[in-house]
Design a protein around this motif. Structure first.
Motif, short mmCIF file in Angstrom:
data_model
loop_
_atom_site.label_atom_id
_atom_site.label_comp_id
_atom_site.label_asym_id
_atom_site.label_seq_id
_atom_site.Cartn_x
_atom_site.Cartn_y
_atom_site.Cartn_z
N VAL A 31 0.81 -1.23 0.00
CA VAL A 31 0.00 0.00 0.00
C VAL A 31 0.84 1.28 0.00
O VAL A 31 0.28 2.36 0.12
CB VAL A 31 -0.96 0.02 1.21
N ASN A 37 -1.35 6.87 1.22
CA ASN A 37 -1.74 5.47 1.47
C ASN A 37 -1.05 4.92 2.72
O ASN A 37 -1.67 4.25 3.54
CB ASN A 37 -1.40 4.60 0.27
N MET A 41 -3.17 3.77 6.06
CA MET A 41 -3.08 2.40 6.57
C MET A 41 -2.49 2.39 7.97
O MET A 41 -2.95 1.66 8.86
CB MET A 41 -2.24 1.54 5.62
N LEU A 98 -6.89 1.56 -0.61
CA LEU A 98 -6.30 0.52 0.26
C LEU A 98 -6.93 -0.84 0.00
O LEU A 98 -6.27 -1.87 0.20
CB LEU A 98 -6.46 0.92 1.72
#
Length: 225
Positions: A31, A37, A41, A98
């Protein structure tokens, strides 16, 4: 207070999950095409890890030993559902980027590892500090790796173009091979820094980062089994 800080801060350097313990590499590689990103995450993992540690610590005396892993997964899955709903409501574009890796937080080895190694054996405050520190270290690692790949691959960070005029982006860096190359370079740098620190203390050098048996204790259990 010093114990709380010790448990919190270890995840920021000495037991940094991706680069010191080499844990959670699947999302680390998958990711981190952009810093956004990686940050998204990482924050999702912070939420799940800190609260799952807290809940497991509170329930540790009533969870049967034979089904403890299943119970840990149920707790983590409940929190991941909450994260999914929040992301769908307030950060839907990020949630789409994601993809499957948000629900896969349930089986992230960092979540289950901290539950088994720490939360199931310590009090709520220490467990939450451990989870928050590990999660924050994971977040910083993913954001840094994503920012590095985004910068080299597109000349931008967090979507803002920062490269000089005439910059030629390395398209490879935002593809799968770029993830492995970037991670390998960063792991090598971590070993180099760790060896410098150990050399100053007169300790033996290490060849590669890896699992920390002191923090987990699973190796000792296996030996005694």
């Amino acid at each position: 207070m010093s114990r709380l800080w010790k448990e919190f801060s270890k995840g920021l350097w000495t037991e940094l999950p991706p680069f010191r313990l080499v844990l959670g590499l699947c999302p680390t590689l998958a990711v981190t095409k952009t810093a956004d990103n990686g940050l998204g995450m990482g924050l999702a993992v912070v939420f799940v890890l800190a609260l799952s540690n807290l809940m497991i610590s509170l329930l540790r005396k009533i969870i049967p030993a034979k089904v403890r892993i299943a119970c840990f997964i149920v707790v983590a899955a409940s929190l991941v559902v909450a994260v999914e709903l929040l992301m769908q409501a307030y950060a839907y574009p990020l949630y789409q980027q994601l993809g499957i890796f948000v629900p896969l937080i349930v089986v992230n080895c960092i979540i289950l590892g901290r539950a088994e190694a720490f939360a199931s054996k310590n009090g709520p405050l220490l467990s939450m500090a451990d989870g928050a520190g590990m999660g924050l270290g994971f977040t910083m690692s993913l954001t840094f790796l994503g920012g590095l790949r985004e910068l080299l691959g597109s000349g931008a960070i967090f979507g803002v173009h920062v490269a000089w005029e005439g910059f030629q982006p390395l398209g490879l860096m935002v593809e799968a091979p770029g993830a492995f190359i970037s991670l390998g370079v960063l792991l090598a740098l971590m070993v180099f820094v760790q060896n410098l620190q150990r050399k100053r203390r007169g300790l033996a050098l290490v060849e590669a980062p890896g699992h920390d048996c002191k923090s987990c204790g699973c190796c000792g259990k296996a030996d005694n089994a």
